[in-house]
Design a protein around this motif. Structure first.
Motif, PDB file in Angstrom:
ATOM      1  N   ILE A  22     -54.297 116.604 100.358  1.00 13.42           N
ATOM      2  CA  ILE A  22     -54.718 116.237  98.917  1.00 13.42           C
ATOM      3  C   ILE A  22     -53.940 115.582  97.801  1.00 13.42           C
ATOM      4  O   ILE A  22     -52.971 115.484  97.932  1.00 13.42           O
ATOM      5  N   GLY A  23     -54.875 114.752  96.822  1.00 11.37           N
ATOM      6  CA  GLY A  23     -54.085 114.654  95.615  1.00 11.37           C
ATOM      7  C   GLY A  23     -54.416 112.941  95.413  1.00 11.37           C
ATOM      8  O   GLY A  23     -55.878 112.792  95.739  1.00 11.37           O
ATOM      9  N   PRO A  24     -54.682 112.946  94.250  1.00 12.53           N
ATOM     10  CA  PRO A  24     -54.660 111.466  93.560  1.00 12.53           C
ATOM     11  C   PRO A  24     -54.792 110.768  94.106  1.00 12.53           C
ATOM     12  O   PRO A  24     -53.295 109.963  95.226  1.00 12.53           O
ATOM     13  N   SER A  25     -55.682 109.373  94.532  1.00 15.25           N
ATOM     14  CA  SER A  25     -55.130 107.967  94.600  1.00 15.25           C
ATOM     15  C   SER A  25     -53.819 107.313  94.619  1.00 15.25           C
ATOM     16  O   SER A  25     -53.108 107.421  93.712  1.00 15.25           O
ATOM     17  N   GLY A  26     -53.221 106.751  95.397  1.00 13.51           N
ATOM     18  CA  GLY A  26     -51.934 106.302  95.662  1.00 13.51           C
ATOM     19  C   GLY A  26     -50.491 107.017  96.016  1.00 13.51           C
ATOM     20  O   GLY A  26     -49.748 106.821  95.530  1.00 13.51           O
ATOM     21  N   THR A  49     -58.895 114.355 101.782  1.00 14.97           N
ATOM     22  CA  THR A  49     -60.040 113.555 101.722  1.00 14.97           C
ATOM     23  C   THR A  49     -59.753 113.775  99.427  1.00 14.97           C
ATOM     24  O   THR A  49     -58.506 114.803  99.541  1.00 14.97           O
ATOM     25  N   HIS A  50     -60.813 113.955  98.956  1.00 14.56           N
ATOM     26  CA  HIS A  50     -60.926 114.463  97.683  1.00 14.56           C
ATOM     27  C   HIS A  50     -60.986 114.614  97.577  1.00 14.56           C
ATOM     28  O   HIS A  50     -61.681 114.471  96.553  1.00 14.56           O
ATOM     29  N   ASN A  51     -62.416 114.670  98.726  1.00 13.79           N
ATOM     30  CA  ASN A  51     -63.350 116.474  97.235  1.00 13.79           C
ATOM     31  C   ASN A  51     -62.620 117.248  97.933  1.00 13.79           C
ATOM     32  O   ASN A  51     -62.105 118.111  98.338  1.00 13.79           O
ATOM     33  N   MET A  52     -62.769 118.095  96.762  1.00 11.89           N
ATOM     34  CA  MET A  52     -61.892 120.097  97.271  1.00 11.89           C
ATOM     35  C   MET A  52     -63.022 120.652  97.232  1.00 11.89           C
ATOM     36  O   MET A  52     -62.092 120.956  97.862  1.00 11.89           O
ATOM     37  N   ASP A 111     -53.133 122.027  87.921  1.00  7.76           N
ATOM     38  CA  ASP A 111     -54.067 121.314  87.163  1.00  7.76           C
ATOM     39  C   ASP A 111     -54.917 120.521  87.695  1.00  7.76           C
ATOM     40  O   ASP A 111     -55.904 120.083  87.987  1.00  7.76           O
ATOM     41  N   TYR A 112     -53.875 119.412  89.325  1.00  6.44           N
ATOM     42  CA  TYR A 112     -55.192 118.599  89.945  1.00  6.44           C
ATOM     43  C   TYR A 112     -56.402 119.986  90.498  1.00  6.44           C
ATOM     44  O   TYR A 112     -57.425 118.803  90.728  1.00  6.44           O
ATOM     45  N   ILE A 113     -56.059 120.497  90.636  1.00  5.54           N
ATOM     46  CA  ILE A 113     -57.483 121.438  91.391  1.00  5.54           C
ATOM     47  C   ILE A 113     -58.080 121.855  90.622  1.00  5.54           C
ATOM     48  O   ILE A 113     -59.571 121.328  90.757  1.00  5.54           O
ATOM     49  N   SER A 114     -58.022 122.270  89.590  1.00  5.41           N
ATOM     50  CA  SER A 114     -58.288 122.641  88.170  1.00  5.41           C
ATOM     51  C   SER A 114     -59.293 121.179  87.501  1.00  5.41           C
ATOM     52  O   SER A 114     -60.730 121.400  86.800  1.00  5.41           O
ATOM     53  N   GLY A 115     -58.754 120.300  88.036  1.00  2.00           N
ATOM     54  CA  GLY A 115     -60.246 118.740  87.397  1.00  2.00           C
ATOM     55  C   GLY A 115     -58.649 118.725  86.087  1.00  2.00           C
ATOM     56  O   GLY A 115     -59.084 117.598  85.044  1.00  2.00           O
ATOM     57  N   ARG A 116     -57.586 118.957  85.464  1.00  4.34           N
ATOM     58  CA  ARG A 116     -57.244 118.663  84.342  1.00  4.34           C
ATOM     59  C   ARG A 116     -56.822 117.119  84.533  1.00  4.34           C
ATOM     60  O   ARG A 116     -56.990 116.406  83.698  1.00  4.34           O
TER      61      ARG A 116
END
Length: 259
Positions: free
Chosen positions: A36-40, A205-208, A252-257
């Motif tokens: 998982i992780g942000p695009s790029g 996946t981008h889907n948590m 921060d990423y998992i929580s959507g911040r």
């Protein structure tokens, strides 16, 4: 059949550009590992190094070690075609060969590898691969129809059948549900849960929620900014990663911040 993969000090380049830096992690056999992780941030780039698909891009190269059961996949004398036969891949969008029938699609990888196979063995392999992909009952009476005649979710399961027909030990899946509706997504997720009994599976996946549902272990990748390399921030059991990550960036990423 399933194999363990150990990655050590891996740097991934496009020409002189360092795309992913200093990755070290293990992928356990008969389990699902989610990236998982942000695009790029290099998730898919790293995924493609696990079966040497990365190096088909001109100028692409790696430094470091990717070992499957102790054998370095980038070692001298290792045939990349043999690596890709043992480490299959399913892509983001279903890509059945449009001019081939459903049955021919399943057999495409086997024939590409120049394996001679009798008609009877071919029929048995088509049935077993489609059963393995939970597609046999839906298509057994129309095997001569084009693979492109199937729905999107069925096409993706056909691509999974094509991948497992060559009897790999590892299955890589690059966002396999991103182009599918929720019902088809659930079918693929259920299939992944069954396949891990026989294969080592790695999924981007981008889907948590999907990562939480299907994976045993989760690896979080991040990038500090444009032009910087992606890095593995944290990897661990999925339950721990989603409930008590050790790194603030992961939380921060998992929580959507961010992301």
């Amino acid at each position: 059949m399933a194999k363990r993969i150990d990655v050590k000090d891996l740097n991934i380049y496009y020409g002189d550009f360092l795309a992913v830096a200093e990755v070290g992690m293990a992928v356990e056999p008969r389990s699902v590992t989610a990236f998982i992780g942000p695009s790029g941030c290099g998730k898919s780039t790293f995924l493609r190094t696990l079966n040497r698909m990365h190096e088909v891009i001109p100028g692409a190269r790696v430094e470091g070690t990717v070992a499957m059961d102790g054998v370095d996949l980038y070692g001298d004398g290792v045939d990349p075609v043999a690596v890709r036969r043992n480490v299959g891949m399913v892509f983001q969008r279903p890509n059945p060969f449009p001019t081939m029938s459903i049955a021919e699609n399943v057999l495409a990888g086997v024939r590409l590898n120049n394996r001679k196979i009798s008609k009877g063995d071919a029929n048995d392999l088509v049935e077993s691969a489609l059963q393995g992909a939970n597609l046999w009952k839906e298509v057994k009476d129309r095997l001569a129809r084009p693979g492109s005649s199937l729905s999107g979710g069925q096409q993706q399961r056909l691509c999974i059948a094509r991948a497992i027909a060559v009897k790999p030990q590892v299955l890589l899946m690059d966002e396999p549900c991103s182009a599918l509706d929720p019902i088809s997504t659930l079918a693929i997720e259920d299939l992944i849960a069954e396949l891990k009994n026989d294969y080592t599976i790695v999924i981007v996946t981008h889907n948590m929620q999907q990562a939480a549902r299907v994976s045993d272990r989760t690896a979080f990748f991040n990038i500090a900014g444009t032009g910087m390399p992606g890095r593995l921030i944290e990897v661990g059991p999925t339950g721990t990663m989603f409930s008590a990550p050790t790194q603030r960036a992961t939380e921060d990423y998992i929580s959507g911040r961010f992301g």
